[in-house]
Enzyme design. Structure first.
Site, PDB file in Angstrom:
ATOM      1  N   CYS A 299     -10.999   3.049  -0.077  1.00 18.83           N
ATOM      2  CA  CYS A 299      -9.593   3.376   0.209  1.00 18.83           C
ATOM      3  C   CYS A 299      -9.254   2.552   1.438  1.00 18.83           C
ATOM      4  O   CYS A 299     -10.005   2.562   2.424  1.00 18.83           O
ATOM      5  CB  CYS A 299      -9.447   4.865   0.503  1.00 18.83           C
ATOM      6  SG  CYS A 299      -7.842   5.284   1.233  1.00 18.83           S
ATOM      7  N   THR A 300      -8.142   1.822   1.376  1.00 14.94           N
ATOM      8  CA  THR A 300      -7.847   0.878   2.465  1.00 14.94           C
ATOM      9  C   THR A 300      -7.533   1.578   3.789  1.00 14.94           C
ATOM     10  O   THR A 300      -7.544   0.937   4.844  1.00 14.94           O
ATOM     11  CB  THR A 300      -6.702  -0.073   2.075  1.00 14.94           C
ATOM     12  OG1 THR A 300      -5.592   0.704   1.602  1.00 14.94           O
ATOM     13  CG2 THR A 300      -7.141  -1.050   1.017  1.00 14.94           C
ATOM     14  N   HIS A 301      -7.255   2.876   3.735  1.00 13.39           N
ATOM     15  CA  HIS A 301      -7.060   3.613   4.987  1.00 13.39           C
ATOM     16  C   HIS A 301      -8.385   3.744   5.767  1.00 13.39           C
ATOM     17  O   HIS A 301      -8.367   3.828   6.995  1.00 13.39           O
ATOM     18  CB  HIS A 301      -6.527   5.025   4.714  1.00 13.39           C
ATOM     19  CG  HIS A 301      -5.062   5.091   4.396  1.00 13.39           C
ATOM     20  ND1 HIS A 301      -4.512   4.513   3.275  1.00 13.39           N
ATOM     21  CD2 HIS A 301      -4.033   5.685   5.065  1.00 13.39           C
ATOM     22  CE1 HIS A 301      -3.199   4.754   3.265  1.00 13.39           C
ATOM     23  NE2 HIS A 301      -2.886   5.462   4.333  1.00 13.39           N
TER      24      HIS A 301
ATOM     25  N   CYS B 292      -4.400  -1.508  -2.003  1.00 11.61           N
ATOM     26  CA  CYS B 292      -4.566  -0.081  -2.226  1.00 11.61           C
ATOM     27  C   CYS B 292      -5.438   0.098  -3.463  1.00 11.61           C
ATOM     28  O   CYS B 292      -5.102  -0.428  -4.536  1.00 11.61           O
ATOM     29  CB  CYS B 292      -3.190   0.557  -2.458  1.00 11.61           C
ATOM     30  SG  CYS B 292      -3.268   2.307  -2.871  1.00 11.61           S
ATOM     31  N   ASN B 293      -6.559   0.790  -3.287  1.00 11.55           N
ATOM     32  CA  ASN B 293      -7.466   1.022  -4.421  1.00 11.55           C
ATOM     33  C   ASN B 293      -6.803   1.886  -5.478  1.00 11.55           C
ATOM     34  O   ASN B 293      -6.948   1.660  -6.672  1.00 11.55           O
ATOM     35  CB  ASN B 293      -8.739   1.702  -3.922  1.00 11.55           C
ATOM     36  CG  ASN B 293      -9.553   0.815  -3.010  1.00 11.55           C
ATOM     37  OD1 ASN B 293     -10.542   0.235  -3.430  1.00 11.55           O
ATOM     38  ND2 ASN B 293      -9.155   0.675  -1.751  1.00 11.55           N
TER      39      ASN B 293
ATOM     40  N   ASP C 170       0.861  -1.183   0.000  1.00  9.87           N
ATOM     41  CA  ASP C 170       0.000   0.000   0.000  1.00  9.87           C
ATOM     42  C   ASP C 170       0.898   1.234   0.000  1.00  9.87           C
ATOM     43  O   ASP C 170       2.104   1.137   0.250  1.00  9.87           O
ATOM     44  CB  ASP C 170      -0.900  -0.003   1.249  1.00  9.87           C
ATOM     45  CG  ASP C 170      -1.815   1.210   1.312  1.00  9.87           C
ATOM     46  OD1 ASP C 170      -2.388   1.586   0.276  1.00  9.87           O
ATOM     47  OD2 ASP C 170      -1.961   1.809   2.399  1.00  9.87           O
ATOM     48  N   SER C 171       0.276   2.387  -0.203  1.00 12.19           N
ATOM     49  CA  SER C 171       1.020   3.647  -0.119  1.00 12.19           C
ATOM     50  C   SER C 171       1.418   3.952   1.325  1.00 12.19           C
ATOM     51  O   SER C 171       2.251   4.822   1.545  1.00 12.19           O
ATOM     52  CB  SER C 171       0.143   4.776  -0.648  1.00 12.19           C
ATOM     53  OG  SER C 171      -1.038   4.849   0.126  1.00 12.19           O
TER      54      SER C 171
ATOM     55  N   TYR D  46      -0.688   8.638  -2.189  1.00 18.75           N
ATOM     56  CA  TYR D  46      -0.598   8.441  -3.635  1.00 18.75           C
ATOM     57  C   TYR D  46      -1.829   9.054  -4.327  1.00 18.75           C
ATOM     58  O   TYR D  46      -1.798   9.322  -5.513  1.00 18.75           O
ATOM     59  CB  TYR D  46      -0.609   6.944  -3.974  1.00 18.75           C
ATOM     60  CG  TYR D  46       0.690   6.165  -3.811  1.00 18.75           C
ATOM     61  CD1 TYR D  46       1.762   6.634  -3.061  1.00 18.75           C
ATOM     62  CD2 TYR D  46       0.826   4.927  -4.437  1.00 18.75           C
ATOM     63  CE1 TYR D  46       2.921   5.882  -2.924  1.00 18.75           C
ATOM     64  CE2 TYR D  46       1.983   4.172  -4.317  1.00 18.75           C
ATOM     65  CZ  TYR D  46       3.028   4.648  -3.555  1.00 18.75           C
ATOM     66  OH  TYR D  46       4.176   3.885  -3.432  1.00 18.75           O
ATOM     67  N   GLY D  47      -2.915   9.189  -3.566  1.00 20.44           N
ATOM     68  CA  GLY D  47      -4.244   9.462  -4.146  1.00 20.44           C
ATOM     69  C   GLY D  47      -4.411  10.765  -4.889  1.00 20.44           C
ATOM     70  O   GLY D  47      -5.367  10.919  -5.652  1.00 20.44           O
TER      71      GLY D  47
HETATM   72  N1  DGL Z   1      -4.779   3.313   0.778  1.00 18.35           N
HETATM   73  C1  DGL Z   1      -4.883   3.894  -0.530  1.00 18.35           C
HETATM   74  C2  DGL Z   1      -6.119   3.402  -1.267  1.00 18.35           C
HETATM   75  O1  DGL Z   1      -6.693   2.389  -0.945  1.00 18.35           O
HETATM   76  C3  DGL Z   1      -4.847   5.379  -0.678  1.00 18.35           C
HETATM   77  C4  DGL Z   1      -4.085   6.280   0.195  1.00 18.35           C
HETATM   78  C5  DGL Z   1      -3.297   7.306  -0.590  1.00 18.35           C
HETATM   79  O2  DGL Z   1      -3.880   8.289  -1.088  1.00 18.35           O
HETATM   80  O3  DGL Z   1      -2.117   7.072  -0.719  1.00 18.35           O
HETATM   81  O4  DGL Z   1      -6.526   4.020  -2.228  1.00 18.35           O
END
Ligand code: DGL
Length: 259
Positions: free
Chosen positions: A183-185, A72-73, A9-10, A41-42
């Site tokens: 988003c996995t967060h 990570c989506n 993931d990011s 990353y988003g």
């Molecule tokens: N956890 C990431 C996801 O599922 C996004 C977080 C980020 O923006 O880096 O999209």
């Protein structure tokens, strides 16, 4: 034989996948990399996301893993490009939940809350409509929620404020009973989502990715019946990782490692 699964993931978000994976496949060795040094990353360009993700894939491949769960989506939106230069299978987090929504739940309408990049990519409507064009899919992006969670500020008012603002915009688009935490967060603060919007059922795609990973391991029966604890690496600060590992009740090997 021990099967090694890479999870990436990011940042800290993919720990929500580690949580579900270590329950679904306790015999596999999970090796996690969270690129917190480059998170979020988003809001980045597709080219940047591809370049950063390729470096993480290279790191994990050196650990001799069998396949990688893209936890990570945002990275899953560029999976086709990543597959071109990767010799092992990459499992998207979007595809399994999209399949579940299109073929099992089949809601009239579904909401998706995610990063700006994931919403702009239209990966959720595309994947759901590939199997069921009847589901009305609406989305709302947040430019800040993942970053707030990444900084470990999940007890502050700012999280609730951002959830209320973006969820209100999402719910204004159409009537819906379920919302995907795309988003996995976000499942790290599932309690906040549920507290603010108790009428909504929130769907965690990690559950469906963990099931897909289990199917990927055809040799599951020959695995040693050991409980193997995940190994966690990050390019950033270990403090938030330790906090979230405790919050999600994940039992890990050693300490979180900085790499
Ligand atoms: N956890 C990431 C996801 O599922 C996004 C977080 C980020 O923006 O880096 O999209």
């Amino acid at each position: 034989m021990v099967v090694k699964i890479g999870v990436m993931d990011s940042g800290v978000g993919g720990l929500t996948v580690v949580e579900k994976l270590s329950c679904a496949i306790p015999d596999a060795q999970i090796i996690y990399y969270g690129d917190s040094g480059n998170c979020p990353y988003g809001n980045r360009s597709r080219t940047e996301i591809i370049q950063l993700a390729q470096k993480v894939i290279q790191f994990l491949q050196e650990k001799e893993i069998t396949f990688i769960c893209i936890a990570c989506n945002t990275i899953s939106t560029v999976i086709k490009e990543l597959e071109k230069s990767c010799s092992i299978p990459l499992l998207s987090i979007v595809e399994p939940v999209a399949h579940y929504l299109a073929t099992s739940l089949k809601p009239e309408s579904i909401g998706v809350i995610a990063t700006m990049d994931t919403i702009q990519s239209k990966v959720y409507p595309q994947m759901i409509h590939a199997e069921n064009s009847e589901v009305h899919v609406v989305g709302q992006g947040s430019a800040t929620l993942a970053d707030l969670i990444e900084r470990g500020e999940f007890n502050g008012d700012m999280i609730n404020h951002e959830i209320e603002e973006e969820m209100t915009k999402l719910l204004a688009q159409t009537a819906m009973k379920e919302v995907v935490l795309g988003c996995t967060h976000y499942p790290i603060v599932l309690d906040h989502f549920e507290q603010c919007f108790p009428q909504i059922t929130f769907i965690n795609p990690a559950i469906y990715q963990a099931e897909a990973a289990k199917r990927q391991i055809h040799i599951i029966d020959s695995l040693k019946k050991n409980q193997l604890k995940p190994i966690i690496y990050t390019s950033g600060d270990v403090t938030t990782f330790e906090k979230i590992v405790t919050k999600l009740n994940i039992s890990i090997q050693d300490q979180v490692k900085n790499k």
